[in-house]
Scaffold this motif. Structure first.
Motif, PDB file in Angstrom:
ATOM      1  N   ALA A  21       0.686  -1.183  -0.005  1.00 26.25           N
ATOM      2  CA  ALA A  21      -0.031   0.051  -0.142  1.00 26.25           C
ATOM      3  C   ALA A  21       1.185   1.550  -0.052  1.00 26.25           C
ATOM      4  N   GLY A  22       2.051   1.443  -0.085  1.00 26.09           N
ATOM      5  CA  GLY A  22       3.058   2.513  -0.141  1.00 26.09           C
ATOM      6  C   GLY A  22       3.152   2.746  -1.895  1.00 26.09           C
ATOM      7  N   PHE A  23       3.969   4.015  -1.820  1.00 25.31           N
ATOM      8  CA  PHE A  23       4.471   4.336  -3.203  1.00 25.31           C
ATOM      9  C   PHE A  23       4.617   3.095  -3.707  1.00 25.31           C
ATOM     10  N   VAL A  24       6.330   2.937  -3.328  1.00 27.58           N
ATOM     11  CA  VAL A  24       6.727   1.801  -4.897  1.00 27.58           C
ATOM     12  C   VAL A  24       5.557   0.391  -4.805  1.00 27.58           C
ATOM     13  N   GLY A  25       5.189  -0.337  -3.287  1.00 31.66           N
ATOM     14  CA  GLY A  25       4.587  -1.239  -3.456  1.00 31.66           C
ATOM     15  C   GLY A  25       3.124  -1.478  -4.534  1.00 31.66           C
ATOM     16  N   SER A  26       2.669  -0.129  -3.855  1.00 35.77           N
ATOM     17  CA  SER A  26       1.162  -0.233  -4.561  1.00 35.77           C
ATOM     18  C   SER A  26       1.829   0.107  -6.056  1.00 35.77           C
ATOM     19  N   HIS A  27       2.362   0.392  -6.967  1.00 32.88           N
ATOM     20  CA  HIS A  27       2.667   0.474  -8.385  1.00 32.88           C
ATOM     21  C   HIS A  27       3.300  -0.660  -8.906  1.00 32.88           C
ATOM     22  N   LEU A  28       4.072  -1.281  -7.703  1.00 37.05           N
ATOM     23  CA  LEU A  28       4.812  -2.423  -8.185  1.00 37.05           C
ATOM     24  C   LEU A  28       2.869  -3.701  -8.600  1.00 37.05           C
ATOM     25  N   PHE A  46       0.296   0.838   7.877  1.00 37.66           N
ATOM     26  CA  PHE A  46       1.531   2.641   9.222  1.00 37.66           C
ATOM     27  C   PHE A  46       1.779   3.662   8.371  1.00 37.66           C
ATOM     28  N   THR A  47       2.763   3.809   6.957  1.00 40.24           N
ATOM     29  CA  THR A  47       3.135   4.121   6.212  1.00 40.24           C
ATOM     30  C   THR A  47       2.430   4.420   5.185  1.00 40.24           C
ATOM     31  N   GLY A  48       1.962   3.968   4.812  1.00 45.43           N
ATOM     32  CA  GLY A  48       1.022   3.250   3.085  1.00 45.43           C
ATOM     33  C   GLY A  48      -0.280   3.374   3.710  1.00 45.43           C
ATOM     34  N   ALA A  49      -0.604   3.979   1.925  1.00 43.68           N
ATOM     35  CA  ALA A  49      -2.611   4.445   2.353  1.00 43.68           C
ATOM     36  C   ALA A  49      -3.245   3.306   1.325  1.00 43.68           C
ATOM     37  N   LYS A  50      -4.433   2.759   2.286  1.00 43.75           N
ATOM     38  CA  LYS A  50      -5.279   2.342   1.450  1.00 43.75           C
ATOM     39  C   LYS A  50      -5.760   2.596   0.067  1.00 43.75           C
ATOM     40  N   TYR A  81       7.558 -10.185  -2.423  1.00 40.75           N
ATOM     41  CA  TYR A  81       8.550  -9.050  -2.890  1.00 40.75           C
ATOM     42  C   TYR A  81       7.896  -8.091  -1.337  1.00 40.75           C
ATOM     43  N   HIS A  82       9.305  -8.612  -0.781  1.00 40.27           N
ATOM     44  CA  HIS A  82       9.390  -7.432   0.339  1.00 40.27           C
ATOM     45  C   HIS A  82      10.020  -6.159   0.564  1.00 40.27           C
ATOM     46  N   LEU A  83       8.464  -5.225   0.451  1.00 33.38           N
ATOM     47  CA  LEU A  83       8.973  -3.760   0.332  1.00 33.38           C
ATOM     48  C   LEU A  83       8.309  -3.429   1.542  1.00 33.38           C
ATOM     49  N   ALA A  84       8.248  -3.435   2.653  1.00 32.77           N
ATOM     50  CA  ALA A  84       7.676  -3.199   3.956  1.00 32.77           C
ATOM     51  C   ALA A  84       9.187  -2.316   4.631  1.00 32.77           C
TER      52      ALA A  84
END
Length: 118
Positions: A21-28, A46-50, A81-84
């Motif tokens: 749900a983060g910036f990079v993760g959501s694009h992946l 915590f820092t990602g957004a729904k 993919y571990h981007l947390a």
């Protein structure tokens, strides 16, 4: 929903994206979904957004698990993919211990999961 490819069952993978749900993760997540894979986002928000992934909520190939990677998780997946990680200075300065725990314990938990499901 955005358009997704139709993959044959032999090519479709179940893919976990921590921090999805983060910036990079959501694009992946967008790319993997568009390719036709099944995607499981694991994020504690915590820092990602729904809102970064809301356009996939309810899609049959998408699952959101609200979960902190510092705690073990068990599920069957083909790829991880571990981007947390709280990556922006205001977030990791707010709680530096959580940042270290996410980076270290979260990585150990994902390696453990990868070892179990390989």
């Amino acid at each position: 929903y955005p358009a997704v490819a139709s993959l044959p069952r032999s090519k479709k993978q179940r893919i976990m994206v921590t921090g999805g749900a983060g910036f990079v993760g959501s694009h992946l997540v967008d790319r993997l979904m568009e390719q036709g894979h099944e995607v499981v986002v694991v994020d504690n928000l915590f820092t990602g957004a729904k809102r970064n992934i809301e356009h996939w909520l309810g899609h049959p190939n998408f699952e959101l698990r609200i979960h902190d990677v510092t705690e073990p998780i068990v599920m069957e997946v083909d790829r991880i993919y571990h981007l947390a990680c709280p990556a922006s200075p205001p977030h990791y300065q707010y709680n530096p211990v959580k940042t270290i725990k996410t980076s270290v314990q979260g990585t150990l938990n994902m390696l453990g999961l990868a070892k179990r499901v390989r």
